[in-house]
Write a protein that holds these residues in place. Sequence first.
Motif, PDB file in Angstrom:
ATOM      1  N   ARG A  84       0.833  -1.206   0.000  1.00 36.68           N
ATOM      2  CA  ARG A  84       0.000   0.000   0.000  1.00 36.68           C
ATOM      3  C   ARG A  84       0.867   1.255   0.000  1.00 36.68           C
ATOM      4  O   ARG A  84       0.574   2.235  -0.697  1.00 36.68           O
ATOM      5  CB  ARG A  84      -0.934   0.021   1.206  1.00 36.68           C
ATOM      6  N   GLU A  87       2.115   1.695  -3.508  1.00 36.78           N
ATOM      7  CA  GLU A  87       1.079   2.126  -4.444  1.00 36.78           C
ATOM      8  C   GLU A  87       0.668   3.569  -4.186  1.00 36.78           C
ATOM      9  O   GLU A  87       0.336   4.307  -5.122  1.00 36.78           O
ATOM     10  CB  GLU A  87      -0.139   1.208  -4.354  1.00 36.78           C
ATOM     11  N   ALA A  88       0.688   3.993  -2.937  1.00 33.07           N
ATOM     12  CA  ALA A  88       0.283   5.363  -2.603  1.00 33.07           C
ATOM     13  C   ALA A  88       1.127   6.395  -3.337  1.00 33.07           C
ATOM     14  O   ALA A  88       0.653   7.501  -3.638  1.00 33.07           O
ATOM     15  CB  ALA A  88       0.376   5.587  -1.095  1.00 33.07           C
ATOM     16  N   PHE A  91      -0.013   8.223  -6.567  1.00 32.39           N
ATOM     17  CA  PHE A  91      -0.989   9.304  -6.516  1.00 32.39           C
ATOM     18  C   PHE A  91      -0.362  10.519  -5.850  1.00 32.39           C
ATOM     19  O   PHE A  91       0.684  10.423  -5.202  1.00 32.39           O
ATOM     20  CB  PHE A  91      -2.235   8.852  -5.754  1.00 32.39           C
ATOM     21  N   ARG A  95      -5.802  13.198  -4.125  1.00 27.27           N
ATOM     22  CA  ARG A  95      -6.025  11.809  -4.517  1.00 27.27           C
ATOM     23  C   ARG A  95      -5.251  10.868  -3.599  1.00 27.27           C
ATOM     24  O   ARG A  95      -5.761   9.848  -3.147  1.00 27.27           O
ATOM     25  CB  ARG A  95      -5.575  11.621  -5.961  1.00 27.27           C
ATOM     26  N   LYS A  96      -4.011  11.226  -3.303  1.00 26.66           N
ATOM     27  CA  LYS A  96      -3.188  10.416  -2.401  1.00 26.66           C
ATOM     28  C   LYS A  96      -3.762  10.434  -0.987  1.00 26.66           C
ATOM     29  O   LYS A  96      -3.805   9.403  -0.296  1.00 26.66           O
ATOM     30  CB  LYS A  96      -1.753  10.917  -2.399  1.00 26.66           C
ATOM     31  N   TYR A  99      -6.714   8.160  -0.939  1.00 24.83           N
ATOM     32  CA  TYR A  99      -6.253   6.770  -1.020  1.00 24.83           C
ATOM     33  C   TYR A  99      -5.828   6.270   0.362  1.00 24.83           C
ATOM     34  O   TYR A  99      -6.221   5.177   0.792  1.00 24.83           O
ATOM     35  CB  TYR A  99      -5.089   6.663  -2.003  1.00 24.83           C
ATOM     36  N   LEU A 100      -5.030   7.047   1.048  1.00 23.14           N
ATOM     37  CA  LEU A 100      -4.508   6.625   2.351  1.00 23.14           C
ATOM     38  C   LEU A 100      -5.593   6.590   3.423  1.00 23.14           C
ATOM     39  O   LEU A 100      -5.417   5.941   4.459  1.00 23.14           O
ATOM     40  CB  LEU A 100      -3.362   7.542   2.774  1.00 23.14           C
ATOM     41  N   LEU A 102      -8.601   5.347   2.880  1.00 18.80           N
ATOM     42  CA  LEU A 102      -9.497   4.233   2.592  1.00 18.80           C
ATOM     43  C   LEU A 102      -9.071   2.973   3.341  1.00 18.80           C
ATOM     44  O   LEU A 102      -7.875   2.694   3.474  1.00 18.80           O
ATOM     45  CB  LEU A 102      -9.502   3.934   1.088  1.00 18.80           C
ATOM     46  N   LEU A 104      -8.760  -0.725   2.867  1.00 12.76           N
ATOM     47  CA  LEU A 104      -8.682  -1.520   1.658  1.00 12.76           C
ATOM     48  C   LEU A 104      -8.497  -3.006   1.910  1.00 12.76           C
ATOM     49  O   LEU A 104      -8.244  -3.762   0.978  1.00 12.76           O
ATOM     50  CB  LEU A 104      -7.534  -0.995   0.774  1.00 12.76           C
ATOM     51  N   LEU A 200     -15.971   2.623  -2.988  1.00 14.31           N
ATOM     52  CA  LEU A 200     -15.180   3.529  -3.825  1.00 14.31           C
ATOM     53  C   LEU A 200     -16.070   4.474  -4.621  1.00 14.31           C
ATOM     54  O   LEU A 200     -15.670   5.599  -4.942  1.00 14.31           O
ATOM     55  CB  LEU A 200     -14.277   2.730  -4.769  1.00 14.31           C
ATOM     56  N   TRP A 205     -14.240   7.983  -5.478  1.00 15.07           N
ATOM     57  CA  TRP A 205     -13.030   7.573  -6.176  1.00 15.07           C
ATOM     58  C   TRP A 205     -13.313   7.400  -7.675  1.00 15.07           C
ATOM     59  O   TRP A 205     -12.600   7.920  -8.522  1.00 15.07           O
ATOM     60  CB  TRP A 205     -12.484   6.280  -5.573  1.00 15.07           C
TER      61      TRP A 205
END
Length: 227
Positions: A84, A87-88, A91, A95-96, A99-100, A102, A104, A200, A205
């Motif tokens: 994770r 992948e972060a 972004f 957006r980043k 993402y963080l 969420l 998941l 999402l 998202w």
Amino acid sequence: MTNENLSAQTTFSPSEREAVYKAIFARRDVRRFLSAPYPADALERILLAAHHAPSVGFMQPWNFIVIREPHTRKLIKDAFLVARSEEAERFSGERKKLYLSLKLEGIEEAPVNICVTCDPTRHGPAVLGRSLIPQTDIYSTCCAIQNLWLAARAEGLGVGWVSILSEQRLKEILRIPSHIVVVGYLCVGYPARFEPKPELETVGWLDRLPLRDVIFDETWNGKVAGD
């Protein structure tokens, strides 16, 4: 067998038909699980449903690694956190940040995890219907996952697919042979809730695409020869 008996086996009543669609539209990717134990017979049923998925050449390329031990799930959770973080970095900005924020996965919360794999060597190099599209072994395994997911929903169980994982690290932890392909890592258990819409979509998202935007007539984009 009489025509009447054959019809009873091959047709669905209106309520049975509605139940199939209800499971499809109510299925969700679940990340929050209750600590309540799951019935062993329900797990057996959803695995049986997965094993009855369609497969090209009837090759049945799947295996299901059922994972219950907290220590194993802790190792996989650690692998998720590493993935994770990597992948972060794809972004930036808001957006980043989203993402963080969420959730998941539910690797440690779910009472059972299932790693679904594909064996491309099963039944040897010549599999009926696979010679021109070798990836059909993966596609068939995805059908097994969908069967499992819908059966779990019918049982009142939630399933969460964790894709933010290194396949190589999963193979190390689960001692999966090098020629086996990891297709899906699933968390299974009673959900804290089934969301009315995919999470999402709810958090903004992405939106669900309109059906009309993904259907073409006859050819790609509906264009015919000579246009």
